[in-house]
Write a protein that holds these residues in place. Structure first.
Motif, PDB file in Angstrom:
ATOM      1  N   MET A 192      38.281  35.100  47.228  1.00  0.00           N
ATOM      2  CA  MET A 192      37.733  35.744  46.024  1.00  0.00           C
ATOM      3  C   MET A 192      38.449  37.042  45.667  1.00  0.00           C
ATOM      4  O   MET A 192      38.111  37.675  44.663  1.00  0.00           O
ATOM      5  CB  MET A 192      36.243  36.028  46.216  1.00  0.00           C
ATOM      6  N   GLU A 193      39.448  37.423  46.482  1.00  0.00           N
ATOM      7  CA  GLU A 193      40.182  38.663  46.205  1.00  0.00           C
ATOM      8  C   GLU A 193      40.781  38.581  44.805  1.00  0.00           C
ATOM      9  O   GLU A 193      41.365  37.545  44.438  1.00  0.00           O
ATOM     10  CB  GLU A 193      41.309  38.835  47.232  1.00  0.00           C
ATOM     11  N   ASN A 194      40.645  39.634  44.049  1.00  0.00           N
ATOM     12  CA  ASN A 194      41.197  39.718  42.686  1.00  0.00           C
ATOM     13  C   ASN A 194      40.553  38.765  41.668  1.00  0.00           C
ATOM     14  O   ASN A 194      41.069  38.602  40.573  1.00  0.00           O
ATOM     15  CB  ASN A 194      42.722  39.472  42.669  1.00  0.00           C
ATOM     16  N   LYS A 195      39.475  38.096  42.045  1.00  0.00           N
ATOM     17  CA  LYS A 195      38.782  37.228  41.075  1.00  0.00           C
ATOM     18  C   LYS A 195      37.807  38.093  40.283  1.00  0.00           C
ATOM     19  O   LYS A 195      36.941  38.759  40.871  1.00  0.00           O
ATOM     20  CB  LYS A 195      37.981  36.123  41.782  1.00  0.00           C
ATOM     21  N   GLU A 196      37.983  38.084  38.965  1.00  0.00           N
ATOM     22  CA  GLU A 196      37.081  38.890  38.144  1.00  0.00           C
ATOM     23  C   GLU A 196      35.706  38.237  38.009  1.00  0.00           C
ATOM     24  O   GLU A 196      34.678  38.879  38.088  1.00  0.00           O
ATOM     25  CB  GLU A 196      37.702  39.093  36.761  1.00  0.00           C
TER      26      GLU A 196
END
Ligand code: IMP
Length: 188
Positions: A101-105
């Protein structure tokens, strides 16, 4: 009526027990080890599990019981892990999900619970969904599974930061359980 909740998860049983008490139902715990069947939906897995344990232990056919299958569906991951939640939790865990989920807006997700209830040779399904968000980091130490990374909509806390009683106000499981318990007590 005596009903059994078949689960190896003591936390699920505790959550269900509190609600059963509110409905004045007597619910017993049965822990039967079985390998979870594969399936593309929680509904299929719950129903197949029910049939599997009935075949494993023929005496169960005379009882009234239910089991429950749950999953976490994350929108920006195309609803992964969904029906594969159990395997994914065991393999990559909460840290692995946070990494994906890193960098998922878009962090929206939902939990779904499906109960397969067996009585008199018939299986009925009861469902509950709770929408929310995946947090940026793990928060809280209570509960189990994905609780530290899931915050229900309209809540400031993750499931893992809530008491059991508060989780029972918002969770997917209390919704499917309430449906079941309401139908069991409707004609009592
Ligand atoms: P199960 O197959 O229903 O036991 O659940 C699939 C996976 O989702 C397991 O890894 C559970 O720990 C997790 N899970 C199920 N229900 C919940 C919940 O209420 N909170 C957090 N994780 C859950």
């Amino acid at each position: 009526m005596e009903i059994y909740f078949i689960t190896h998860n003591s936390s699920k049983f505790e959550e269900a027990s509190e609600l059963a008490n509110n409905f004045s139902l007597t619910m017993n715990w049965k822990n039967i080890e079985y390998e979870e069947p594969q399936g593309d939906t929680l509904e299929i897995i719950a129903e197949k599990s029910c049939i599997k344990i009935l075949e494993k232990d023929l005496t169960l056919a005379n009882l009234v019981f239910f089991l429950e299958d749950a999953g976490l569906f994350i929108d920006s991951l195309n609803r992964f892990p969904g029906p594969y939640s159990s395997y994914v939790y065991k393999t990559i865990g909460n840290d692995g999900i946070l990494k994906l989920m890193e960098n998922k807006e878009n962090r929206t997700a939902f939990f779904k619970s499906v109960i397969a209830f067996y009585a008199n040779n018939e299986i009925k399904l009861y469902k509950g969904i709770t929408k929310g968000k995946i947090t940026d980091s793990k928060q809280g130490h209570d509960g189990f599974g994905f609780d530290p990374i899931f915050k229900p909509s309209e809540c400031d806390e993750t499931f893992a930061e809530m008491t059991l009683t508060t989780k029972n106000l918002y969770s997917h499981r209390q919704k499917s359980l309430r449906e079941l318990f309401t139908s069991l007590t409707a004609f009592a």
